[in-house]
Design a protein around this motif. Sequence first.
Motif, mmCIF file in Angstrom:
data_model
loop_
_atom_site.group_PDB
_atom_site.id
_atom_site.type_symbol
_atom_site.label_atom_id
_atom_site.label_comp_id
_atom_site.label_asym_id
_atom_site.label_seq_id
_atom_site.Cartn_x
_atom_site.Cartn_y
_atom_site.Cartn_z
ATOM 1 N N ASN A 60 0.407 -1.828 0.290
ATOM 2 C CA ASN A 60 -0.154 -0.252 0.291
ATOM 3 C C ASN A 60 0.497 1.434 0.601
ATOM 4 O OD1 ASN A 60 -2.691 -0.889 0.350
ATOM 5 N ND2 ASN A 60 -3.007 -1.226 2.323
ATOM 6 N N THR A 61 1.945 1.112 0.784
ATOM 7 C CA THR A 61 2.805 2.590 0.933
ATOM 8 C C THR A 61 3.198 2.631 -0.816
ATOM 9 O OG1 THR A 61 2.788 2.619 3.348
ATOM 10 C CG2 THR A 61 5.012 3.555 2.157
ATOM 11 N N VAL A 62 3.606 1.266 -1.119
ATOM 12 C CA VAL A 62 4.492 1.446 -2.433
ATOM 13 C C VAL A 62 3.403 2.352 -3.642
ATOM 14 C CG1 VAL A 62 5.486 -0.022 -4.947
ATOM 15 C CG2 VAL A 62 6.407 -0.300 -2.439
ATOM 16 N N GLN A 63 2.027 1.633 -3.753
ATOM 17 C CA GLN A 63 1.249 2.586 -4.286
ATOM 18 C C GLN A 63 1.041 4.140 -4.321
ATOM 19 O OE1 GLN A 63 0.322 0.960 -6.559
ATOM 20 N NE2 GLN A 63 1.319 -1.206 -6.695
ATOM 21 N N GLU A 64 0.978 4.037 -2.257
ATOM 22 C CA GLU A 64 0.677 5.847 -2.438
ATOM 23 C C GLU A 64 1.807 6.537 -2.769
ATOM 24 O OE1 GLU A 64 0.568 5.724 1.895
ATOM 25 O OE2 GLU A 64 -1.587 4.561 1.873
#
Length: 62
Positions: free
Chosen positions: A29-33
Amino acid sequence: MDAQTRVAALVVRGRSTREVVDELHISANTVQEHLTAVFDKFGVRSRRELVAAVLADLSGFA
């Protein structure tokens, strides 16, 4: 180098989300953010467009 730059650099090198997660020890999720923020900065909507934008910027230095 900030987190967005590190994620973008790995994506431009062809790394998958899973590979970025493993290398930077952050969640998917952090990568996508981070990618969403980078896409906004470059005015693109996909990894492919990001790579093209980065390469276009680099060609100006040649």
